[in-house]
Design a protein around this motif. Structure first.
Motif, PDB file in Angstrom:
ATOM      1  N   ILE A  87      -7.030  32.470  14.179  1.00  0.00           N
ATOM      2  CA  ILE A  87      -7.418  33.130  13.095  1.00  0.00           C
ATOM      3  C   ILE A  87      -7.820  31.977  12.054  1.00  0.00           C
ATOM      4  O   ILE A  87      -6.713  31.845  12.109  1.00  0.00           O
ATOM      5  CB  ILE A  87      -6.600  33.899  12.888  1.00  0.00           C
ATOM      6  CG1 ILE A  87      -6.239  34.958  13.779  1.00  0.00           C
ATOM      7  CG2 ILE A  87      -7.149  34.777  11.070  1.00  0.00           C
ATOM      8  CD1 ILE A  87      -5.239  36.155  13.043  1.00  0.00           C
ATOM      9  N   ARG A 134      -9.941  30.607   8.209  1.00  0.00           N
ATOM     10  CA  ARG A 134     -10.177  30.978   7.024  1.00  0.00           C
ATOM     11  C   ARG A 134     -11.813  30.711   6.253  1.00  0.00           C
ATOM     12  O   ARG A 134     -11.316  29.030   6.456  1.00  0.00           O
ATOM     13  CB  ARG A 134      -9.064  31.133   5.999  1.00  0.00           C
ATOM     14  CG  ARG A 134      -8.647  31.830   6.333  1.00  0.00           C
ATOM     15  CD  ARG A 134      -6.950  31.766   4.746  1.00  0.00           C
ATOM     16  NE  ARG A 134      -5.453  32.189   5.435  1.00  0.00           N
ATOM     17  CZ  ARG A 134      -4.648  33.408   5.615  1.00  0.00           C
ATOM     18  NH1 ARG A 134      -6.344  34.448   4.372  1.00  0.00           N
ATOM     19  NH2 ARG A 134      -4.179  34.061   5.990  1.00  0.00           N
ATOM     20  N   ASN A 135     -12.662  31.545   5.368  1.00  0.00           N
ATOM     21  CA  ASN A 135     -13.715  30.582   5.207  1.00  0.00           C
ATOM     22  C   ASN A 135     -13.277  30.303   3.618  1.00  0.00           C
ATOM     23  O   ASN A 135     -12.526  29.642   3.521  1.00  0.00           O
ATOM     24  CB  ASN A 135     -15.091  31.876   4.754  1.00  0.00           C
ATOM     25  CG  ASN A 135     -14.447  32.861   3.876  1.00  0.00           C
ATOM     26  OD1 ASN A 135     -13.838  32.506   2.974  1.00  0.00           O
ATOM     27  ND2 ASN A 135     -15.316  33.724   4.331  1.00  0.00           N
ATOM     28  N   ARG A 161     -11.277  33.833   3.251  1.00  0.00           N
ATOM     29  CA  ARG A 161     -11.062  35.805   3.637  1.00  0.00           C
ATOM     30  C   ARG A 161     -11.000  35.253   5.574  1.00  0.00           C
ATOM     31  O   ARG A 161     -11.795  33.961   6.114  1.00  0.00           O
ATOM     32  CB  ARG A 161     -12.400  35.906   4.117  1.00  0.00           C
ATOM     33  CG  ARG A 161     -12.608  37.481   4.365  1.00  0.00           C
ATOM     34  CD  ARG A 161     -13.838  37.713   4.094  1.00  0.00           C
ATOM     35  NE  ARG A 161     -13.917  39.379   4.264  1.00  0.00           N
ATOM     36  CZ  ARG A 161     -13.971  39.519   5.255  1.00  0.00           C
ATOM     37  NH1 ARG A 161     -14.083  39.481   6.344  1.00  0.00           N
ATOM     38  NH2 ARG A 161     -14.061  41.294   5.312  1.00  0.00           N
ATOM     39  N   TYR A 192     -10.682  35.285   9.127  1.00  0.00           N
ATOM     40  CA  TYR A 192     -12.075  35.533  10.778  1.00  0.00           C
ATOM     41  C   TYR A 192     -11.135  34.652  11.919  1.00  0.00           C
ATOM     42  O   TYR A 192     -10.339  34.457  11.966  1.00  0.00           O
ATOM     43  CB  TYR A 192     -13.345  35.156  10.325  1.00  0.00           C
ATOM     44  CG  TYR A 192     -13.488  33.501  10.520  1.00  0.00           C
ATOM     45  CD1 TYR A 192     -13.596  32.663  11.211  1.00  0.00           C
ATOM     46  CD2 TYR A 192     -13.026  32.925   9.517  1.00  0.00           C
ATOM     47  CE1 TYR A 192     -14.222  31.748  11.326  1.00  0.00           C
ATOM     48  CE2 TYR A 192     -13.596  31.637   9.085  1.00  0.00           C
ATOM     49  CZ  TYR A 192     -13.426  30.625  10.315  1.00  0.00           C
ATOM     50  OH  TYR A 192     -14.142  29.253  10.410  1.00  0.00           O
ATOM     51  N   SER A 239     -18.052  41.063  17.815  1.00  0.00           N
ATOM     52  CA  SER A 239     -18.973  40.517  16.757  1.00  0.00           C
ATOM     53  C   SER A 239     -18.231  41.836  15.246  1.00  0.00           C
ATOM     54  O   SER A 239     -19.430  41.784  14.538  1.00  0.00           O
ATOM     55  CB  SER A 239     -20.247  41.230  16.770  1.00  0.00           C
ATOM     56  OG  SER A 239     -20.963  42.525  17.467  1.00  0.00           O
ATOM     57  N   ASP A 271     -14.982  42.866  12.854  1.00  0.00           N
ATOM     58  CA  ASP A 271     -14.434  42.829  11.370  1.00  0.00           C
ATOM     59  C   ASP A 271     -13.380  42.713  10.977  1.00  0.00           C
ATOM     60  O   ASP A 271     -12.885  44.052  11.837  1.00  0.00           O
ATOM     61  CB  ASP A 271     -16.050  42.448  10.663  1.00  0.00           C
ATOM     62  CG  ASP A 271     -14.971  41.480   8.737  1.00  0.00           C
ATOM     63  OD1 ASP A 271     -14.785  41.042   8.996  1.00  0.00           O
ATOM     64  OD2 ASP A 271     -14.572  42.770   7.647  1.00  0.00           O
ATOM     65  N   ASN A 278      -9.414  43.466   8.619  1.00  0.00           N
ATOM     66  CA  ASN A 278      -9.063  42.437   6.831  1.00  0.00           C
ATOM     67  C   ASN A 278      -7.245  43.459   6.651  1.00  0.00           C
ATOM     68  O   ASN A 278      -7.335  44.027   7.605  1.00  0.00           O
ATOM     69  CB  ASN A 278      -9.794  43.185   5.937  1.00  0.00           C
ATOM     70  CG  ASN A 278      -9.555  42.577   4.459  1.00  0.00           C
ATOM     71  OD1 ASN A 278      -9.048  43.680   3.458  1.00  0.00           O
ATOM     72  ND2 ASN A 278      -9.946  41.621   4.714  1.00  0.00           N
ATOM     73  N   HIS A 321     -18.867  44.843   8.240  1.00  0.00           N
ATOM     74  CA  HIS A 321     -17.602  44.299   7.101  1.00  0.00           C
ATOM     75  C   HIS A 321     -16.455  45.468   6.749  1.00  0.00           C
ATOM     76  O   HIS A 321     -16.859  46.565   7.331  1.00  0.00           O
ATOM     77  CB  HIS A 321     -18.076  43.638   5.880  1.00  0.00           C
ATOM     78  CG  HIS A 321     -19.507  42.685   6.357  1.00  0.00           C
ATOM     79  ND1 HIS A 321     -20.852  43.191   6.772  1.00  0.00           N
ATOM     80  CD2 HIS A 321     -19.343  41.597   6.226  1.00  0.00           C
ATOM     81  CE1 HIS A 321     -21.128  42.181   6.939  1.00  0.00           C
ATOM     82  NE2 HIS A 321     -20.651  40.962   6.439  1.00  0.00           N
TER      83      HIS A 321
END
Length: 222
Positions: free
Chosen positions: A70, A72-73, A77, A79, A87, A89, A91, A108
């Motif tokens: 994992i 983070r952008n 966030r 991902y 493909s 998502d 949360n 999303h």
């Protein structure tokens, strides 16, 4: 998980014993351990730890990725990094006595849980749009408090989808989005009387599957 959205709900529970803590904690990357230990209160540390394990358990269950990596952008966030077979998502959110994770196989998804507590209603002027305030003010005090938290979880869930990278939860107008964005769907429910949850997604209309877990069920990730 074809054409469905899954929500996994985990209670915070009593404080983990040292051996229980180590069982989960030592499975995490050093960066995540460091982040968790920054919290001062055991409840916050435990929410962060169990939430992290819950997400990894969920991803292991619904993807073919191994190990679970994992990242983070730039907005923080999380991902699934270095993945080539999935493909979807996911949360995570936690508040009060509950931890909630959401996962979908495409599109999303964002989720937010909050604990309803007393608050200074002046805060509405800073967090809600004029339309949202007008809607809240139609109700009696207790119902206004509930609606405030419901709308706040909706703002957070919409924001956490990543679909509005230039927005903040405060700047998101839930009423306007619900009117104009037919591609965005939201669903609200209560885990108990004081914990509303909103999930938001953009991947079509389909069933939402809710599952309440316990800590023992997460051991399969370890």
């Amino acid at each position: 998980m074809k054409d469905s959205l899954h929500l996994f709900i985990l209670p915070l529970g009593p404080q983990l014993l040292p051996l229980e803590w180590d069982k989960y904690f030592l499975e995490l990357p050093i960066a995540e351990r460091t982040r968790i230990l920054k919290y001062k209160h055991w409840q916050d540390r435990q929410r962060a730890l169990l939430g992290n394990i819950l997400v990894r358990w969920m991803l292991k269950k619904f993807t073919n990725e191994t190990p679970i990596n994992i990242a983070r952008n730039t907005l923080g966030r999380p991902y699934l990094a270095n993945n080539t077979n999935w493909s979807g998502d996911f949360n995570l959110s936690h508040s009060g006595e509950w931890i909630v994770a959401a996962i979908t196989n495409h599109g999303h998804v964002g989720v937010d849980v909050e604990k309803i507590e007393q608050f200074n209603e002046e805060i509405m002027a800073y967090t809600m749009s004029e339309e949202e305030i007008n809607e809240i003010n139609q109700y009696a005090k207790f119902d206004r408090t509930k609606l405030f938290y419901e709308l706040w979880t909706m703002k957070e869930a919409i924001y956490k989808t990543g679909l509005f990278p230039n927005a903040t939860p405060v700047s998101i107008n839930t009423i306007e989005i619900n009117k104009k964005r037919r591609d965005i769907h939201t669903h609200i429910f209560y885990i108990d009387k004081v914990h509303p949850v909103t999930v938001c997604w953009d991947c079509g209309q389909f069933p939402i599957v809710r599952t309440v877990l316990n800590r023992d069920q997460l051991v399969s990730y370890l």
